[in-house]
Design a protein around this motif. Structure first.
Motif, PDB file in Angstrom:
ATOM      1  N   THR A  45       0.828  -1.213   0.000  1.00 58.00           N
ATOM      2  CA  THR A  45       0.000   0.000   0.000  1.00 58.00           C
ATOM      3  C   THR A  45       0.858   1.257   0.000  1.00 58.00           C
ATOM      4  O   THR A  45       0.673   2.151  -0.831  1.00 58.00           O
ATOM      5  CB  THR A  45      -0.905   0.018   1.242  1.00 58.00           C
ATOM      6  N   LEU A  46       1.825   1.312   0.930  1.00 57.45           N
ATOM      7  CA  LEU A  46       2.576   2.555   1.101  1.00 57.45           C
ATOM      8  C   LEU A  46       3.557   2.788  -0.049  1.00 57.45           C
ATOM      9  O   LEU A  46       3.692   3.932  -0.520  1.00 57.45           O
ATOM     10  CB  LEU A  46       3.305   2.545   2.446  1.00 57.45           C
ATOM     11  N   VAL A  47       4.238   1.724  -0.499  1.00 54.62           N
ATOM     12  CA  VAL A  47       5.159   1.898  -1.635  1.00 54.62           C
ATOM     13  C   VAL A  47       4.383   2.360  -2.863  1.00 54.62           C
ATOM     14  O   VAL A  47       4.796   3.295  -3.562  1.00 54.62           O
ATOM     15  CB  VAL A  47       5.932   0.594  -1.931  1.00 54.62           C
ATOM     16  N   ALA A  48       3.229   1.712  -3.110  1.00 54.41           N
ATOM     17  CA  ALA A  48       2.431   2.086  -4.278  1.00 54.41           C
ATOM     18  C   ALA A  48       1.989   3.539  -4.171  1.00 54.41           C
ATOM     19  O   ALA A  48       1.960   4.274  -5.166  1.00 54.41           O
ATOM     20  CB  ALA A  48       1.222   1.172  -4.417  1.00 54.41           C
ATOM     21  N   MET A  49       1.649   3.964  -2.956  1.00 48.27           N
ATOM     22  CA  MET A  49       1.196   5.345  -2.765  1.00 48.27           C
ATOM     23  C   MET A  49       2.341   6.317  -3.072  1.00 48.27           C
ATOM     24  O   MET A  49       2.159   7.294  -3.797  1.00 48.27           O
ATOM     25  CB  MET A  49       0.754   5.509  -1.303  1.00 48.27           C
ATOM     26  N   LEU A  50       3.515   6.024  -2.519  1.00 48.65           N
ATOM     27  CA  LEU A  50       4.648   6.940  -2.643  1.00 48.65           C
ATOM     28  C   LEU A  50       5.142   7.012  -4.087  1.00 48.65           C
ATOM     29  O   LEU A  50       5.240   8.099  -4.669  1.00 48.65           O
ATOM     30  CB  LEU A  50       5.770   6.459  -1.720  1.00 48.65           C
ATOM     31  N   VAL A  51       5.438   5.829  -4.665  1.00 44.91           N
ATOM     32  CA  VAL A  51       5.934   5.810  -6.042  1.00 44.91           C
ATOM     33  C   VAL A  51       4.860   6.350  -6.983  1.00 44.91           C
ATOM     34  O   VAL A  51       5.150   7.119  -7.907  1.00 44.91           O
ATOM     35  CB  VAL A  51       6.363   4.385  -6.459  1.00 44.91           C
ATOM     36  N   GLY A  52       3.601   5.971  -6.711  1.00 48.58           N
ATOM     37  CA  GLY A  52       2.499   6.450  -7.542  1.00 48.58           C
ATOM     38  C   GLY A  52       2.390   7.962  -7.501  1.00 48.58           C
ATOM     39  O   GLY A  52       2.133   8.602  -8.521  1.00 48.58           O
ATOM     40  N   LEU A  53       2.643   8.528  -6.328  1.00 49.02           N
ATOM     41  CA  LEU A  53       2.547   9.986  -6.187  1.00 49.02           C
ATOM     42  C   LEU A  53       3.662  10.666  -6.981  1.00 49.02           C
ATOM     43  O   LEU A  53       3.435  11.695  -7.624  1.00 49.02           O
ATOM     44  CB  LEU A  53       2.642  10.357  -4.708  1.00 49.02           C
ATOM     45  N   ILE A  54       4.869  10.079  -6.950  1.00 49.62           N
ATOM     46  CA  ILE A  54       5.987  10.678  -7.697  1.00 49.62           C
ATOM     47  C   ILE A  54       5.711  10.624  -9.195  1.00 49.62           C
ATOM     48  O   ILE A  54       5.754  11.650  -9.889  1.00 49.62           O
ATOM     49  CB  ILE A  54       7.306   9.952  -7.355  1.00 49.62           C
ATOM     50  N   ILE A  55       5.368   9.411  -9.694  1.00 49.23           N
ATOM     51  CA  ILE A  55       5.087   9.287 -11.131  1.00 49.23           C
ATOM     52  C   ILE A  55       3.878  10.147 -11.490  1.00 49.23           C
ATOM     53  O   ILE A  55       3.873  10.851 -12.508  1.00 49.23           O
ATOM     54  CB  ILE A  55       4.820   7.820 -11.515  1.00 49.23           C
ATOM     55  N   GLY A  56       2.852  10.100 -10.627  1.00 44.31           N
ATOM     56  CA  GLY A  56       1.631  10.850 -10.897  1.00 44.31           C
ATOM     57  C   GLY A  56       1.890  12.347 -11.003  1.00 44.31           C
ATOM     58  O   GLY A  56       1.313  13.029 -11.852  1.00 44.31           O
ATOM     59  N   THR A  57       2.790  12.876 -10.120  1.00 48.59           N
ATOM     60  CA  THR A  57       3.090  14.310 -10.162  1.00 48.59           C
ATOM     61  C   THR A  57       3.788  14.671 -11.466  1.00 48.59           C
ATOM     62  O   THR A  57       3.455  15.677 -12.099  1.00 48.59           O
ATOM     63  CB  THR A  57       3.977  14.693  -8.965  1.00 48.59           C
ATOM     64  N   ILE A  58       4.729  13.811 -11.887  1.00 46.97           N
ATOM     65  CA  ILE A  58       5.430  14.087 -13.148  1.00 46.97           C
ATOM     66  C   ILE A  58       4.430  14.106 -14.306  1.00 46.97           C
ATOM     67  O   ILE A  58       4.396  15.040 -15.113  1.00 46.97           O
ATOM     68  CB  ILE A  58       6.526  13.024 -13.394  1.00 46.97           C
ATOM     69  N   LEU A  59       3.579  13.084 -14.357  1.00 42.79           N
ATOM     70  CA  LEU A  59       2.597  13.013 -15.444  1.00 42.79           C
ATOM     71  C   LEU A  59       1.620  14.183 -15.369  1.00 42.79           C
ATOM     72  O   LEU A  59       1.192  14.712 -16.401  1.00 42.79           O
ATOM     73  CB  LEU A  59       1.843  11.685 -15.397  1.00 42.79           C
ATOM     74  N   ALA A  60       1.282  14.585 -14.136  1.00 40.96           N
ATOM     75  CA  ALA A  60       0.349  15.701 -13.978  1.00 40.96           C
ATOM     76  C   ALA A  60       0.934  16.967 -14.606  1.00 40.96           C
ATOM     77  O   ALA A  60       0.219  17.746 -15.230  1.00 40.96           O
ATOM     78  CB  ALA A  60       0.037  15.929 -12.506  1.00 40.96           C
ATOM     79  N   PHE A  61       2.262  17.152 -14.460  1.00 38.61           N
ATOM     80  CA  PHE A  61       2.885  18.328 -15.066  1.00 38.61           C
ATOM     81  C   PHE A  61       2.840  18.259 -16.590  1.00 38.61           C
ATOM     82  O   PHE A  61       2.597  19.266 -17.254  1.00 38.61           O
ATOM     83  CB  PHE A  61       4.326  18.491 -14.573  1.00 38.61           C
ATOM     84  N   PHE A  62       3.051  17.055 -17.131  1.00 37.16           N
ATOM     85  CA  PHE A  62       2.894  16.905 -18.591  1.00 37.16           C
ATOM     86  C   PHE A  62       1.510  17.342 -19.014  1.00 37.16           C
ATOM     87  O   PHE A  62       1.324  17.999 -20.037  1.00 37.16           O
ATOM     88  CB  PHE A  62       3.095  15.436 -19.021  1.00 37.16           C
ATOM     89  N   ARG A  63       0.499  16.936 -18.186  1.00 35.54           N
ATOM     90  CA  ARG A  63      -0.878  17.242 -18.553  1.00 35.54           C
ATOM     91  C   ARG A  63      -1.160  18.736 -18.392  1.00 35.54           C
ATOM     92  O   ARG A  63      -1.797  19.341 -19.242  1.00 35.54           O
ATOM     93  CB  ARG A  63      -1.850  16.438 -17.673  1.00 35.54           C
ATOM     94  N   VAL A  64      -0.683  19.320 -17.286  1.00 32.96           N
ATOM     95  CA  VAL A  64      -0.980  20.727 -17.017  1.00 32.96           C
ATOM     96  C   VAL A  64      -0.331  21.611 -18.078  1.00 32.96           C
ATOM     97  O   VAL A  64      -0.957  22.537 -18.598  1.00 32.96           O
ATOM     98  CB  VAL A  64      -0.496  21.124 -15.609  1.00 32.96           C
ATOM     99  N   TYR A  65       0.930  21.305 -18.389  1.00 32.54           N
ATOM    100  CA  TYR A  65       1.638  22.144 -19.362  1.00 32.54           C
ATOM    101  C   TYR A  65       1.420  21.699 -20.807  1.00 32.54           C
ATOM    102  O   TYR A  65       2.012  22.256 -21.722  1.00 32.54           O
ATOM    103  CB  TYR A  65       3.128  22.184 -19.023  1.00 32.54           C
ATOM    104  N   ARG A  66       0.593  20.666 -20.971  1.00 33.54           N
ATOM    105  CA  ARG A  66       0.279  20.155 -22.307  1.00 33.54           C
ATOM    106  C   ARG A  66       1.534  19.942 -23.144  1.00 33.54           C
ATOM    107  O   ARG A  66       1.607  20.377 -24.310  1.00 33.54           O
ATOM    108  CB  ARG A  66      -0.660  21.104 -23.051  1.00 33.54           C
ATOM    109  N   THR A  67       2.536  19.308 -22.519  1.00 38.91           N
ATOM    110  CA  THR A  67       3.759  18.992 -23.240  1.00 38.91           C
ATOM    111  C   THR A  67       3.412  18.114 -24.436  1.00 38.91           C
ATOM    112  O   THR A  67       2.795  17.067 -24.251  1.00 38.91           O
ATOM    113  CB  THR A  67       4.728  18.196 -22.340  1.00 38.91           C
ATOM    114  N   PRO A  68       3.762  18.534 -25.646  1.00 39.87           N
ATOM    115  CA  PRO A  68       3.394  17.727 -26.807  1.00 39.87           C
ATOM    116  C   PRO A  68       3.930  16.300 -26.684  1.00 39.87           C
ATOM    117  O   PRO A  68       4.979  16.076 -26.091  1.00 39.87           O
ATOM    118  CB  PRO A  68       4.014  18.464 -27.989  1.00 39.87           C
TER     119      PRO A  68
END
Lengths: 243, 232
Positions: free
Chosen positions: A27-50
């Motif tokens: 649970t905790l590893v998935a949460m932590l790693v998921g949050l890191i990957i999720g934040t990176i992907l969220a920035f791609f989405r927010v900035y609409r990186t082509p």
């Protein structure tokens, strides 16, 4: 077997509790790693990186649109083969056996939770007023500084309830890890249940353990929410006092 | 290993043989979940004594324990419990147990969706309906439910998709749905790996999921139109 043996259930509690560390680990590893990957992907989405933006959309859609258990099996059978493929391609000598069920579960759960957390983080970033970023820039911060010091702390407070929900969803989802042979709470409960045909008692014990863990997680997050709200209050009060 | 496009299509076809069962699980469970959701939402909204407390415990339990544990409890536990009272339901089909579990599980989530959407419409709407002489049932049918439905739709849609994905768990108690079909495909084919089969299953679920999403957004948009035409 027409009786229910609650003494037996009580005796099995310590045994089943031995699965809790694995449940918490996944649970905790998935949460932590998921949050890191999720934040990176969220920035791609927010900035609409082509390209990366479209890939992130595809990633989120796939991992949210397919059952976790299917993903678990895809990784379980796919990852060792992927390692062998890399070995062939680059002439490496990695032993695919290091992909133990636990490692596979950690990878699968992390990627699955990343897809959900991408959306959580994205909506949290977007919820912070654009004026905040402009204000930060007007006092000379770079975009990265503004993100780190101004936007992300505020986004975190907004995201907190969703993060708590996600953690509880992950806790429950971790019960599926028994299908690839992890001895977490359900894995051990299942073994005991099948051994002595004490299904009702053992699964009830397992359910109560999950329930308790979920309640603890809920309490921790509501404490965190309260704390973040008091800070918010402080800032507002100080701002008012300054006026 | 050479695994061409034709092989993929034939494998997806084999997986889809079991699609009707998955869809039957989805729709039958969804129907009962909606019924349960409405009843629980009503109990919680009206704060009916005793039932209200029981509903709260039921919601807490279903929402904080894993669905697969609930499935095992229902499939293995309830027959054992009823046997104590001399009732033998071991011969019941697995389909029944799966539907019971999924209905109770999704019903808990839907009850919260229904409850919050009813509250979102607001009490003044109900009072306005009373003031023009409607009875409670009339107000519910003509005023409250149409508005609440619009609010509830996106969340209810999400839970429908969750339910679809949850149906993949039915194989853990031995149902031969798409997931259970895997062993048969392995038995019939030479050189097909587990990996390919699970990828094929994932694609099938993904497509159904996208279809459900599209249908819901279509309904949402048509409701939006009606809504706009009233307010203007």
């Amino acid at each position: 077997m027409a009786n229910i043996d609650f003494r037996f259930a009580l005796e099995q509690v310590p045994e089943i509790l031995k699965g809790v560390p694995y449940t918490l680990l996944v649970t905790l590893v998935a949460m932590l790693v998921g949050l890191i990957i999720g934040t990176i992907l969220a920035f791609f989405r927010v900035y609409r990186t082509p390209v990366l933006n479209q890939l992130a959309i595809l990633f989120v859609s796939f991992f949210r649109g397919t059952p976790l258990i299917v993903q678990l099996f895809v990784f379980f059978y796919g990852l060792p083969r992927f390692i062998m493929y890399l070995n062939d391609l680059f002439g490496w000598n990695i032993n695919p056996d290091f992909m133990s069920p636990l490692v596979i579960a950690l990878i699968a759960y992390s990627i699955n939770s990343a897809s959900y957390l991408t959306e959580v983080v994205r909506s949290a970033i977007l919820s912070v007023d654009k004026g905040q970023l402009e204000a930060a820039k007007s006092v000379g911060m770079t975009t990265v500084q503004a993100m780190r010091r101004i936007i992300l702390p505020q986004a975190f407070v907004t995201a907190l309830p969703n993060l708590g929900n996600q953690l509880i969803i992950l806790l429950k989802a971790s019960a599926l890890a028994f299908t690839i042979g992890i001895m977490d709470v359900l894995g051990i409960a299942r073994m005991i249940a099948n051994d002595g045909y004490h299904f009702l008692e053992t699964y009830l014990v397992a359910a109560l353990i999950y329930w308790l863990l979920a309640i603890i997680f809920e309490m921790v997050f509501s404490k965190m929410e309260q704390r973040s709200n008091t800070f918010k209050g402080n800032v507002e009060r100080k701002a008012k006092a300054a006026i | 290993m050479s695994f061409g496009l034709g092989d993929w299509i034939s494998m997806i076809g084999q997986v889809m043989d079991r699609l009707p069962l998955t869809l039957a699980l989805l729709f039958v469970s969804l129907f009962f979940a909606i019924v349960i959701g409405i009843i629980i939402a009503y109990i919680r909204l009206e704060k009916i004594p005793i039932l209200h407390q029981l509903a709260t415990i039921y919601l807490s339990f279903t929402r904080s324990t894993p669905l697969v544990v609930q499935l095992f409890l229902v499939y293995f536990g309830i027959p054992q419990l009823l046997l104590v009272f001399g009732i033998d339901i071991n011969h019941w089909s697995r389909f029944v147990f799966v539907v019971i579990t999924f209905s109770l599980h999704t019903g808990a989530y839907l009850s919260e969706v229904f409850r919050s959407s009813y509250l979102a419409v607001g009490k003044d709407q109900l009072e306005a309906a009373y003031s023009v002489g409607m009875t409670y049932l009339q107000a519910l049918r003509r005023i409250m439910i149409p508005q609440a439905f619009r609010v509830a739709l996106p969340n209810a849609g999400n839970h429908t998709i969750e339910l679809l994905k949850d149906t993949a768990l039915a194989f853990t108690i031995g149902m031969v749905d798409m997931m259970g079909q895997v062993l048969f495909i392995i038995g019939n084919n030479y050189g097909v790996g587990m990996f390919e089969i699970y990828v094929a299953i994932a694609i099938v679920y993904w497509v159904i999921c996208i279809v459900i999403e599209a249908v819901i957004s279509l309904i949402e948009r048509s409701l939006m139109k009606k809504h706009a035409s009233i307010s203007h």
